[in-house]
Design a protein around this motif. Structure first.
Motif, short mmCIF file in Angstrom:
data_model
loop_
_atom_site.label_atom_id
_atom_site.label_comp_id
_atom_site.label_asym_id
_atom_site.label_seq_id
_atom_site.Cartn_x
_atom_site.Cartn_y
_atom_site.Cartn_z
N LEU A 85 -7.81 -29.88 -64.45
CA LEU A 85 -6.57 -30.23 -65.15
C LEU A 85 -5.96 -31.46 -64.47
O LEU A 85 -6.05 -31.62 -63.27
CB LEU A 85 -5.57 -29.08 -65.15
CG LEU A 85 -5.98 -27.82 -65.90
CD1 LEU A 85 -4.88 -26.77 -65.77
CD2 LEU A 85 -6.29 -28.10 -67.35
N GLY A 86 -5.32 -32.30 -65.25
CA GLY A 86 -4.70 -33.48 -64.67
C GLY A 86 -5.71 -34.55 -64.32
O GLY A 86 -6.87 -34.51 -64.76
N GLN A 87 -5.27 -35.50 -63.54
CA GLN A 87 -6.11 -36.62 -63.11
C GLN A 87 -6.07 -36.70 -61.58
O GLN A 87 -5.12 -36.20 -60.97
CB GLN A 87 -5.56 -37.94 -63.70
CG GLN A 87 -5.48 -37.96 -65.21
CD GLN A 87 -6.83 -37.80 -65.87
OE1 GLN A 87 -7.82 -38.38 -65.42
NE2 GLN A 87 -6.90 -37.04 -66.93
N HIS A 92 -1.33 -32.22 -63.61
CA HIS A 92 -1.16 -31.95 -65.03
C HIS A 92 0.30 -31.56 -65.24
O HIS A 92 0.93 -30.97 -64.36
CB HIS A 92 -2.10 -30.80 -65.43
CG HIS A 92 -2.19 -30.55 -66.89
ND1 HIS A 92 -1.24 -29.83 -67.57
CD2 HIS A 92 -3.13 -30.91 -67.79
CE1 HIS A 92 -1.60 -29.75 -68.84
NE2 HIS A 92 -2.74 -30.40 -69.00
N GLN A 95 1.05 -28.04 -64.33
CA GLN A 95 1.12 -27.76 -62.90
C GLN A 95 2.48 -28.14 -62.34
O GLN A 95 3.09 -27.39 -61.57
CB GLN A 95 0.00 -28.50 -62.16
CG GLN A 95 -1.38 -27.97 -62.51
CD GLN A 95 -2.50 -28.88 -62.07
OE1 GLN A 95 -2.40 -30.10 -62.20
NE2 GLN A 95 -3.59 -28.29 -61.58
N ALA A 118 -2.95 -24.46 -71.02
CA ALA A 118 -3.46 -25.76 -71.46
C ALA A 118 -4.17 -25.63 -72.81
O ALA A 118 -4.02 -26.48 -73.69
CB ALA A 118 -4.39 -26.36 -70.42
N VAL A 161 2.12 -32.65 -73.27
CA VAL A 161 0.94 -32.42 -72.46
C VAL A 161 -0.03 -33.58 -72.64
O VAL A 161 -0.42 -33.89 -73.75
CB VAL A 161 0.26 -31.08 -72.83
CG1 VAL A 161 -1.05 -30.92 -72.10
CG2 VAL A 161 1.19 -29.94 -72.53
N THR A 163 -3.70 -34.31 -71.46
CA THR A 163 -4.85 -33.71 -70.78
C THR A 163 -5.84 -34.74 -70.32
O THR A 163 -5.87 -35.84 -70.75
CB THR A 163 -5.56 -32.70 -71.70
OG1 THR A 163 -5.91 -33.33 -72.91
CG2 THR A 163 -4.69 -31.50 -71.95
#
Length: 163
Positions: A85-87, A92, A95, A118, A161, A163
């Motif tokens: 999740l996130g980068q 994210h 989070q 998610a 969101v 993603t």
């Protein structure tokens, strides 16, 4: 006494955006491959019977229990764990919302809850509180943080969101 020979074979799957090949018995539960073969410890093994939700991952965008998903079912599919999740260097939005809302105490259940949330937000970007509660219902949290988790998911939805 006869011996049983377990046949291992190479299976390809994409985990957190990276194509990987693992040599394993095809009925091995996905959670074991993620944790032991790939070192992704964020996916937790709780009950091992698809009852607690701690092991949930995304499989082609759908939240599934990794303890009850055989490796063959993930072959040539996209698997996303909480680590995906996130980068890199940027959490994210879910989070961050969980941190902001203090939605975790012990944190054992949170990785499965985050990936399920998610999946919900990918399908329904602005869910109602009832929809969030329904999506999180399969997840057990012994700490009693469900209300804060629901608030966190709703907060993430309001922010949007990515993603």
């Amino acid at each position: 006494m006869s011996q049983i020979h377990v046949l291992k074979r190479a299976l390809n799957l994409t985990v957190n955006g990276r194509l990987t090949s693992v040599e394993a018995e095809e009925n091995t539960p996905l959670v074991y491959v993620l944790r032991e073969e790939l070192g992704l410890k964020g996916t937790r093994l709780g009950c091992g019977q698809s009852q607690c939700g701690a092991c949930h991952v995304l499989l082609d965008g759908v939240s599934v229990p990794a303890c009850d998903t055989p490796l063959w079912a993930a072959e040539n599919k996209a698997v996303v764990t909480v680590e995906g999740l996130g980068q890199p260097g940027a959490m994210h939005v879910l989070q961050q919302a969980f941190i902001d809302e203090q939605a975790a105490q012990c944190g054992y259940c949170v990785s499965g809850i985050l990936v399920s949330a998610a999946a919900l937000l990918a399908k329904c970007p602005l869910p109602s509180e009832a929809q969030v509660r329904e999506a999180l219902d399969p997840h057990l949290c012994r700490c009693g943080a469900h209300n804060r988790m629901v608030r966190a998911v709703l907060k993430a939805a309001a922010v949007g969101v990515a993603t």
